[in-house]
Design a protein around this motif. Structure first.
Motif, mmCIF file in Angstrom:
data_model
loop_
_atom_site.group_PDB
_atom_site.id
_atom_site.type_symbol
_atom_site.label_atom_id
_atom_site.label_comp_id
_atom_site.label_asym_id
_atom_site.label_seq_id
_atom_site.Cartn_x
_atom_site.Cartn_y
_atom_site.Cartn_z
ATOM 1 N N SER A 182 41.050 -11.099 -26.783
ATOM 2 C CA SER A 182 39.771 -10.741 -27.011
ATOM 3 C C SER A 182 39.184 -9.420 -26.278
ATOM 4 C CB SER A 182 39.020 -12.072 -26.222
ATOM 5 O OG SER A 182 39.038 -12.232 -25.133
ATOM 6 N N VAL A 183 38.227 -9.135 -26.637
ATOM 7 C CA VAL A 183 37.394 -7.711 -26.033
ATOM 8 C C VAL A 183 36.265 -8.464 -24.961
ATOM 9 C CG1 VAL A 183 36.300 -5.817 -26.532
ATOM 10 C CG2 VAL A 183 37.987 -6.610 -28.085
ATOM 11 N N SER A 184 36.365 -7.846 -23.650
ATOM 12 C CA SER A 184 35.701 -8.431 -22.691
ATOM 13 C C SER A 184 34.315 -7.859 -22.898
ATOM 14 C CB SER A 184 36.196 -7.658 -21.311
ATOM 15 O OG SER A 184 36.161 -6.535 -21.371
ATOM 16 N N ASN A 185 33.709 -6.707 -23.350
ATOM 17 C CA ASN A 185 32.593 -6.084 -23.462
ATOM 18 C C ASN A 185 32.519 -5.629 -24.944
ATOM 19 O OD1 ASN A 185 30.079 -5.291 -23.102
ATOM 20 N ND2 ASN A 185 30.611 -3.754 -21.649
ATOM 21 N N THR A 186 31.421 -6.279 -25.683
ATOM 22 C CA THR A 186 31.263 -5.894 -27.164
ATOM 23 C C THR A 186 29.739 -5.474 -27.314
ATOM 24 O OG1 THR A 186 31.251 -7.898 -27.856
ATOM 25 C CG2 THR A 186 33.386 -7.086 -27.917
ATOM 26 N N ARG A 187 29.202 -5.437 -26.343
ATOM 27 C CA ARG A 187 27.772 -5.094 -26.647
ATOM 28 C C ARG A 187 27.445 -4.097 -27.591
ATOM 29 N NH1 ARG A 187 22.952 -6.859 -24.078
ATOM 30 N NH2 ARG A 187 24.160 -7.832 -22.647
ATOM 31 N N ASP A 216 41.340 -6.169 -24.947
ATOM 32 C CA ASP A 216 41.905 -5.546 -23.407
ATOM 33 C C ASP A 216 41.870 -6.956 -22.551
ATOM 34 O OD1 ASP A 216 39.049 -6.603 -23.279
ATOM 35 O OD2 ASP A 216 38.446 -4.636 -22.660
ATOM 36 N N THR A 217 41.768 -8.166 -23.186
ATOM 37 C CA THR A 217 41.802 -9.359 -22.297
ATOM 38 C C THR A 217 42.889 -10.347 -22.966
ATOM 39 O OG1 THR A 217 39.443 -8.950 -21.549
ATOM 40 C CG2 THR A 217 40.574 -11.137 -21.236
ATOM 41 N N ILE A 218 43.481 -11.103 -22.387
ATOM 42 C CA ILE A 218 44.369 -12.080 -22.835
ATOM 43 C C ILE A 218 44.268 -13.325 -21.948
ATOM 44 C CG2 ILE A 218 46.500 -11.124 -21.811
ATOM 45 C CD1 ILE A 218 47.957 -11.976 -24.165
#
Length: 251
Positions: free
Chosen positions: A163-168, A61-63
């Motif tokens: 990438s993925v912004s939040n992967t907790r 969700d992020t580039i």
């Protein structure tokens, strides 16, 4: 009278003797227990070591993209040219939901600068800009940005990261799967050997080298890099992987 005095002296001496014997026995018990504990600790333990892996696929969700170009002329002229090109780039990127995050410039009055595959003689200015975008359409918008840059004679793309912004929560799930996998492997190994697993003696957890992380172990995020205009068409998912190393005692 005299007989009672003698009896009292005998009893007193006897009590001292009993106390000495009791203390001696207690010291002996502690000594023997210590020797036994040391031998038990130093004795090699039989254990089962296993490595489990858990993997979760997620949609990026992020580039982040790095663009480079160069301008020529004196420090003032090259700076004016930079601002003009930067404004033009911002206007072209805005409909695609991209924004400029960072800008680095280097004025060179002796060394040449680079614009695409062309060297520009000094005086000149090298310019590096990072643009970013978030949301569901980053891959589609990325392809549009790539086409846009290809039409320009000055701008060149050096690399892009998705990438993925939040992967907790995703990392927690991957960790859970890794631990479950490792425990299942330990049980299978024990059954094959005809033994039973005992206490869990040690645990360690690792990500892959591609994982990036901060000071908090739960802030791991995965990223994938692409270079020189490489297409992201197939980059529909990212894999977040955790590895668990477990050591079990054998009963």
């Amino acid at each position: 009278s005299y007989t009672l005095i003698i009896f009292y002296i005998i009893i007193k001496k006897l009590m001292k003797t009993i106390d000495k014997i009791f203390i001696a026995v207690l010291v002996m018990i502690i000594y023997i227990s210590g020797i036994y504990a040391v031998k038990s600790f130093s004795k090699g333990r039989e254990a089962i070591n296993v490595v489990g892996e858990g993997q979760v696929e997620v949609k990026p969700d992020t580039i982040s993209m790095n663009i480079r170009w160069a301008t020529t002329g004196s420090e003032t002229l090259s700076d004016q040219a930079r601002e003009k090109e930067k404004t033009k780039l911002e206007q072209l990127l805005q409909p695609l939901n991209f924004s400029i995050k960072k800008t680095y410039t280097y004025f060179r009055d002796h060394w040449s600068c680079s614009s695409r595959a062309t060297d520009i003689e000094a005086p000149c200015r090298d310019i590096f800009i990072t643009i970013t975008s978030t949301g569901e359409n980053i891959i589609k918008n990325w392809e549009e940005v790539l086409h846009l840059l290809e039409k320009q004679s000055i701008w060149s793309l050096t690399n892009a990261d998705i990438s993925v912004s939040n992967t907790r929560e995703i990392v927690k799930e991957a960790r859970k799967l890794a631990l479950q996998d490792a425990k299942a492997q330990a049980k299978t190994t024990a059954n094959t050997l005809g033994v039973k697993i005992g206490r869990l003696l040690q645990t360690k957890e690792y990500g892959l080298r591609e994982d990036e992380y901060g000071s908090d172990p739960d802030t791991y995020f995965y990223h994938q890099s692409f270079y020189n205009g490489e297409s992201l068409k197939d980059a529909t998912t990212l894999k977040i992987t955790r590895k668990a190393y477990l050591t079990y005692d054998i009963d």
